[in-house]
Enzyme design. Sequence first.
Site, PDB file in Angstrom:
ATOM      1  N   HIS A 173     -59.848 -20.841  40.601  1.00 29.28           N
ATOM      2  CA  HIS A 173     -58.726 -21.673  40.163  1.00 29.28           C
ATOM      3  C   HIS A 173     -59.103 -23.152  40.180  1.00 29.28           C
ATOM      4  O   HIS A 173     -60.201 -23.504  40.594  1.00 29.28           O
ATOM      5  CB  HIS A 173     -57.470 -21.400  40.987  1.00 29.28           C
ATOM      6  N   HIS A 224     -62.431 -25.558  45.046  1.00 31.06           N
ATOM      7  CA  HIS A 224     -62.993 -24.361  44.421  1.00 31.06           C
ATOM      8  C   HIS A 224     -63.810 -24.662  43.174  1.00 31.06           C
ATOM      9  O   HIS A 224     -64.576 -23.827  42.709  1.00 31.06           O
ATOM     10  CB  HIS A 224     -61.879 -23.370  44.086  1.00 31.06           C
ATOM     11  N   ASP A 248     -57.959 -18.260  46.268  1.00 32.10           N
ATOM     12  CA  ASP A 248     -56.726 -18.459  47.023  1.00 32.10           C
ATOM     13  C   ASP A 248     -55.634 -17.629  46.356  1.00 32.10           C
ATOM     14  O   ASP A 248     -55.571 -17.573  45.137  1.00 32.10           O
ATOM     15  CB  ASP A 248     -56.312 -19.939  47.023  1.00 32.10           C
ATOM     16  N   HIS A 283     -58.218 -25.846  41.832  1.00 34.53           N
ATOM     17  CA  HIS A 283     -58.285 -26.738  42.997  1.00 34.53           C
ATOM     18  C   HIS A 283     -59.711 -27.210  43.238  1.00 34.53           C
ATOM     19  O   HIS A 283     -60.658 -26.442  43.120  1.00 34.53           O
ATOM     20  CB  HIS A 283     -57.762 -26.023  44.255  1.00 34.53           C
ATOM     21  N   GLU A 322     -59.694 -14.969  51.168  1.00 31.41           N
ATOM     22  CA  GLU A 322     -59.436 -16.232  51.840  1.00 31.41           C
ATOM     23  C   GLU A 322     -58.604 -15.951  53.074  1.00 31.41           C
ATOM     24  O   GLU A 322     -57.939 -14.913  53.162  1.00 31.41           O
ATOM     25  CB  GLU A 322     -58.673 -17.181  50.909  1.00 31.41           C
TER      26      GLU A 322
HETATM   27 ZN    ZN Z   1     -56.331 -23.427  46.128  1.00 30.40          ZN
END
Ligand code: ZN
Lengths: 620, 641
Positions: free
Chosen positions: A67, A72, A177, A69, A202
């Site tokens: 994703h 990541h 996540d 973020h 996670e």
């Molecule tokens: Zn995240």
Amino acid sequence: MPEIKVTPLGAGQDVGRSCILVTIGGKNIMLDCGMHMGYNDDRRFPDFSYITDGPLTDYLDCIIISHFHLDHCGALPYMTEMVGYNGPIYMTQPTKALCPVLLEDMRKVAVERKGETNFFTSVMIKDCMKKVVTVTLHETLQVDSDLEIKAYYAGHVLGAAMFHIRVGSQSLVYTGDYNMTPDRHLGAAWIDKCRPDLLISESTYATTIRDSKRCRERDFLKKVHDAVDRGGKVLIPVFALGRVQELCILLDTYWDRMNLKVPIYFTMGLAETANKYYRMFITWTNQKIRRTFVHRNMFDFKHIKPFDKSYMDNPGPMVVFATPGMLHAGLSLAIFKKWASNANNMVIMPGYCVQGTVGHKILNGAKKIDFENRTSVEVNLTVEYMSFSAHADAKGIMQLIRHCEPKNVMLVHGENAKMEFLKQKIMQEFNINCYKPGNGETSIIPVSIDLDVEVSLPLLKHTMALPTSSSSSSSSSSSSSSSSSSSRGNNTEENRTKKQKVLHGVLIMKNNNLRIVGVNEAWGDLGVTAHNLRFTERIEVDETGPVPALTSALHTLLSQKLGSSQVQAVNEFQLSVADSVFINIQDDEPGKTILLSWTHQDEGLGSKLLDIIKSNYKKS
Amino acid sequence: MKLYCLSGHPNKPCNVVTFKSVTLMLDCGLDMSSVSHFLPLPLVASHRLGSLSTWVPRDADSQLEGELRECMSRIFIDSPPEIGPPTSGLVDFAEVDAILVSNYLSMLALPFITNGTGFKGVVLMTEPTMQVGRIFMEELVEYIERTPKARHAYRWKHYLRSLPQPLCDVKGPKTWQQAYSLKDINSALSHVQIVAYNEKIDICGALKVTAVSSGFCLGSCNWLISSDHEKLAYLSGSSTLTTHPRPIDQTSLKNADVLIMTALNHTPMFNPDSMLGEFCVAVAQTVRSGGNALVPCYPSGVVYDLFECLSNHLDNLGLSLIPMYFVSPMAESSLAYSNIFSEWLSSSKQGKVYNMDDPFPHAHLTRTGRLKPFKSLHAEGFSSEYRQPCIVFCGHPSLRFGDAVHFIEMWGNNPQNAVLFTEPEFDFAEALAPFQPLAMRPVYCPIDTSLNFTQARKLISELKPGKLVVPEMYLRPPPSAPHRTDLTLNLEETPLTYSECQVLDLGIHRRLESVKLAPGLALALNLSNIRPGLSTATISAGLHVQDNKYVLKPLEDEDTISKLPNSYPYGNLSVDDLVQRLAQAGLTDARVEELPGVCIITLENEDVIIKISDASTHIICSNTKLREKLRDILLECLSSF
Ligand SMILES: [Zn+2]
């Protein structure tokens, strides 16, 4: 025994900088390529020299980004353009759209505000994104002829995905996540019962079992309301996309209901940008929003207005959503510096803060924050922490494990002590191995493989037509007791063996291709001729009566022992058993001779008959 | 493997395939050609339609009075329109395990299959197919329900022979049914399971089905149906042209054992690109000379391309101020949905989202007010917005219901106005028949992007299927152009064909099935090498079946194992070798006697005779211990597995 090798380059017993190296079925895959928000030095990016010094293209089959973020994907342009990687990068369409926006944002902060050099450039971000291949949810994407990946919805943020990775019969799931409970704008993570050899999950909230969401939301609204009622200013540091949409929906609806007039602001014009992305990727939001989007856009807020820097000094109460989320740079930090000393004000940290950030410090009770330029600020305002991050809590992690039934679990992206607790719990509850390697540490997970063979349809049909074999039959007391003792204590196992059919055939391995055929089919396939081996044993007996009488007596005896359908009289001096063993009786004055004849394939039946006849017609 | 054909219209396909005890329905298209025999349903009472004279056949009873009306010597049924669902009776719909839907045009008969038939299966389709299909179905229902008719005509069906052409030629009017309701739609769609392109879906544990992009319309697909050893490809509405949908995935369709091909181009005589050009030119001419342009259309599909091309064309001619109205109960939904399905679009349209742009330009056209969606003519705001000259896109392309009926009635007597037929499904003369005489100018520019015969032939030669199966009518030129032999699928190898209500054996006979070998069993196998690259072992194992999947596990029952042979000797025996081994075992008195075709070894002392011939050996003795010893010596002399 084949194995899966996993080495975290980041997120091993740590939150932030997710980057996990996996070797499965001879393929090398990098899962996420994140950066650590708590560091400004080398530790910010994963240590790619672990793989090799220099370009990585030859060492990796693909990269998968879960994703947008930055913990990541934040190291992606550094890795592809500065270290060097030209292979495929897989991510979902929203991630591909949003990832460069966040990377560019971070680059600006690093280069323009902090004056860092040797950082990746805008052009590098663009070149990096050109290497991206988008994946659709649930599509099976063939990376090459052996390696396939499949994405599942992960909740968490717009476009977040979990990935199922398969090479032959070996497979693993990487969660990135995820969030197991639906919220106001996203749905819950979902995966099918794919039974992977390994689940890499996670564990940000490994030991938290969060109170009900409704309570948390009520608590949040009450705190904000109380603060503005007493004339205070409320700062909510957020990341531009994700939780902030959730909180905006919540606050906007509440303001409407309570008829509040205190201004709510959202920084950087990002509201509009985010809004647009949400509209284009509406298929990634939750059921309700998707159902109503034609007539009502949930992201058109009534009370939330764009923020201007000058408003910081305005008198009176206000609520400001400002980026970034961990108070480590940018506008949120600037506002914090301005407001921190006033005890009337409040800061609400709605998500996790990694070590080294101002967010982390104040959450740990710091009363004074020192900054690099030798300035400092007193922390007098109220600091509140509310877990609004859309991560799975311990219950959610257990739920996912229960749902996809992995053979092994690995925990990453969590704090070591908390992971240890969850690890014990998983091993106890599911009776499977659980790993939690640190950065640079390799876990080796042995996997058992089922071999796939092809069975000829005539043999299969023949086998299925046979009567079901039952392992606890009464035919032989000694063997049935031995078999039941071996499976004692495992009732279901025994039930299953009762339902089995007995397949007998020939397995042929030709150029590593396995096939099972019936014995008669095999000769042609193999190109050899059967050698027919026959035995005839003479048994002399004392019987003095006529031959037909002995034939008839034998017929009766064998029918009793084997079942009448097995024994056929051919004529007055011949019997056949199961169409394969033949019995011939000769007059051999004064006694008789019984000739028992069978082939090597019927050795079992032949010797059994021999025993029966000998024990009943002993020659004195 | 068998195919049952339930539809006589290749473009409204509905076939059933049985394979490995699984029953699959491939598409359930709805043949709507019957509606052209009905009188249009006007939004407001039409004086003209009301005053059409009734028509009664000479020998009919008086009850037929009022069921039929005449317009310009064509007879129409004065009744709510009826449609012809797929043939029932050939297949029990309760037995269907899954319905595979290729695109939103091929699902409109769904309620007839799933409701009240005992259907318990799943309906598989992509998300755009589901959403747009729902839009199509709901629009149809809304059009018919908002103009209710008091009387339902059905007696005419008993007097078919007394009716004039073309009504006397209609097929099976007694099976025609009235349209379904909103409730029926919801109940039918409750069976839907959404699939992604290239998602492998398990059916009853026996088969895997996969939707692959077909390039025809938003979310359209072809289907792969495979077991571990056989592959069936089903090709429905497909296009190799570049329009707005994601391009066709041809690679996945390659090397199938069977390829079923249907839904080729409706109007192969017309090139879709030049038709699109003619359309733009004709609309521009009409509005420039002060006339209005009516475009009867479906609520989604080619209409998106029309918006895009026409607005560009008008811009170039400085006609940007001419308003475009999109009138349909579903107009707003259709426009909204089209712009959220970017993952299902061509790469250029998909690329726009990375620049924060909407994939279709009609999003911009609506925001700037050039394209205005309205639920209907009576919708709030329409009359105040309405300006002439204008361009109106509205349903239904059959011109039997929907707002198009009203616009034809309103604009029909002015030769300045034009009606443009772009949907290929309905013949324009047929569509206009109940409105005659008309002064309005008809323009026929059918735009069908699906494969024409040339493209289909090229595709077949690339896909190289083991067997090809097509509707029988594809081997004959279309009735409208009987001499155009190029408009057929003339192939070097004649394909298998089917026609309505026919059952076809596809002649695929399975030979192998996949089975998993439990690790314990694999380890216990003792492979012997026959020659390099070929080894073999006798196997006895427990066969377990769960969810149609097979697993072989070790047998635990000693008794069962002992009854089964554990090895098979093969090849010829060397007599010298045997004699030598006998001697080594202390049996030194062997006497060898060579006879024609057989060799006899006698062990006088032990009362043993061994007869050896090609590929067979027979031991005759009277001592069990000795026999077992001889057996083991013999097996040492022979190869076995
Ligand atoms: Zn995240």
